[in-house]
Design a protein around this motif. Structure first.
Motif, PDB file in Angstrom:
ATOM      1  N   UNK A  60       0.824  -1.205   0.000  1.00  0.00           N
ATOM      2  CA  UNK A  60       0.000   0.000   0.000  1.00  0.00           C
ATOM      3  C   UNK A  60       0.863   1.261   0.000  1.00  0.00           C
ATOM      4  N   UNK A  61       2.181   1.084  -0.197  1.00  0.00           N
ATOM      5  CA  UNK A  61       3.077   2.238  -0.284  1.00  0.00           C
ATOM      6  C   UNK A  61       3.415   2.835   1.071  1.00  0.00           C
ATOM      7  N   UNK A  62       3.038   2.166   2.155  1.00  0.00           N
ATOM      8  CA  UNK A  62       3.344   2.638   3.503  1.00  0.00           C
ATOM      9  C   UNK A  62       3.837   1.463   4.334  1.00  0.00           C
ATOM     10  N   UNK A  63       4.775   1.750   5.216  1.00  0.00           N
ATOM     11  CA  UNK A  63       5.191   0.718   6.163  1.00  0.00           C
ATOM     12  C   UNK A  63       4.512   1.013   7.485  1.00  0.00           C
ATOM     13  N   UNK A  64       3.783   0.065   7.975  1.00  0.00           N
ATOM     14  CA  UNK A  64       3.127   0.215   9.266  1.00  0.00           C
ATOM     15  C   UNK A  64       3.845  -0.632  10.294  1.00  0.00           C
ATOM     16  N   UNK A  65       3.449  -0.435  11.539  1.00  0.00           N
ATOM     17  CA  UNK A  65       4.076  -1.082  12.684  1.00  0.00           C
ATOM     18  C   UNK A  65       4.337  -2.573  12.464  1.00  0.00           C
ATOM     19  N   UNK A  66       3.343  -3.273  11.967  1.00  0.00           N
ATOM     20  CA  UNK A  66       3.468  -4.725  11.826  1.00  0.00           C
ATOM     21  C   UNK A  66       4.410  -5.119  10.698  1.00  0.00           C
ATOM     22  N   UNK A  67       4.761  -4.146   9.846  1.00  0.00           N
ATOM     23  CA  UNK A  67       5.675  -4.455   8.754  1.00  0.00           C
ATOM     24  C   UNK A  67       7.129  -4.107   9.092  1.00  0.00           C
ATOM     25  N   UNK A  68       7.338  -3.352  10.155  1.00  0.00           N
ATOM     26  CA  UNK A  68       8.709  -3.042  10.570  1.00  0.00           C
ATOM     27  C   UNK A  68       9.367  -4.299  11.101  1.00  0.00           C
ATOM     28  N   UNK A  69      10.585  -4.559  10.684  1.00  0.00           N
ATOM     29  CA  UNK A  69      11.312  -5.621  11.382  1.00  0.00           C
ATOM     30  C   UNK A  69      11.571  -5.128  12.807  1.00  0.00           C
ATOM     31  N   UNK A  70      11.306  -5.956  13.758  1.00  0.00           N
ATOM     32  CA  UNK A  70      11.389  -5.547  15.179  1.00  0.00           C
ATOM     33  C   UNK A  70      12.748  -4.927  15.530  1.00  0.00           C
ATOM     34  N   UNK A  71      13.784  -5.512  14.925  1.00  0.00           N
ATOM     35  CA  UNK A  71      15.122  -5.080  15.316  1.00  0.00           C
ATOM     36  C   UNK A  71      15.492  -3.725  14.736  1.00  0.00           C
ATOM     37  N   UNK A  72      14.783  -3.299  13.695  1.00  0.00           N
ATOM     38  CA  UNK A  72      15.227  -2.111  12.966  1.00  0.00           C
ATOM     39  C   UNK A  72      14.518  -0.852  13.455  1.00  0.00           C
ATOM     40  N   UNK A  73      15.052  -0.279  14.518  1.00  0.00           N
ATOM     41  CA  UNK A  73      14.417   0.909  15.076  1.00  0.00           C
ATOM     42  C   UNK A  73      14.631   2.134  14.199  1.00  0.00           C
TER      43      UNK A  73
END
Ligand SMILES: [Ca+2]
Ligand SMILES: [Ca+2]
Ligand SMILES: [Ca+2]
Length: 126
Positions: A60-73
């Motif tokens: 959808x052209x956006x990265x949301x919380x659930x798509x962030x790799x946990x380690x990559x702050x």
């Protein structure tokens, strides 16, 4: 005579190229990825766009919380307007700023060496 010198030089260059390629292949195998020796700003942009697309699982052209790799702050910090989503624009702005920090001599390309230096130095603190 001159031709022989040219051929000799060409052979020499080829030999060097092969050795270099072998070394790079060995390095890549060791690290399990292939870092290009020199990355242009354009290459970097393309790489980061592919990375964004990989992460953007629902496309959808956006990265949301659930798509962030946990380690990559870093991704969380890429959310410039703090709305909990990282748009392609926010992502690439952040990525290009990172590129410019890595490009120590400001020649528009980042060498493996520059990448190493910034990774190990304080500049890596993104
Ligand atoms: Ca998404
Ligand atoms: Ca945002
Ligand atoms: Ca550079």
């Amino acid at each position: 005579m001159r031709l022989a010198v040219v051929i000799g030089l060409a052979a020499l260059l080829c030999a060097c190229g092969d050795a270099e390629a072998d070394r790079e292949a060995a390095d890549a195998a060791a690290k399990n990825f292939t870092p290009p020796a020199v990355t242009s700003r354009l290459d970097w942009g393309g790489q980061q766009e592919r990375r964004f697309n990989d992460l953007d699982r629902n496309a959808d052209g956006k990265l949301t919380d659930d798509e962030f790799p946990r380690v990559d702050s870093r991704l969380v910090r890429a959310d410039a307007n703090q709305d909990g989503e990282v748009t392609k624009g926010e992502f690439s702005e952040r990525a290009m700023a990172r590129f410019d920090r890595m490009d120590l001599n400001r020649d528009g390309t980042v060498t493996s060496e520059e990448q190493e230096t910034t990774r190990n130095g304080t500049l890596a603190a993104d």
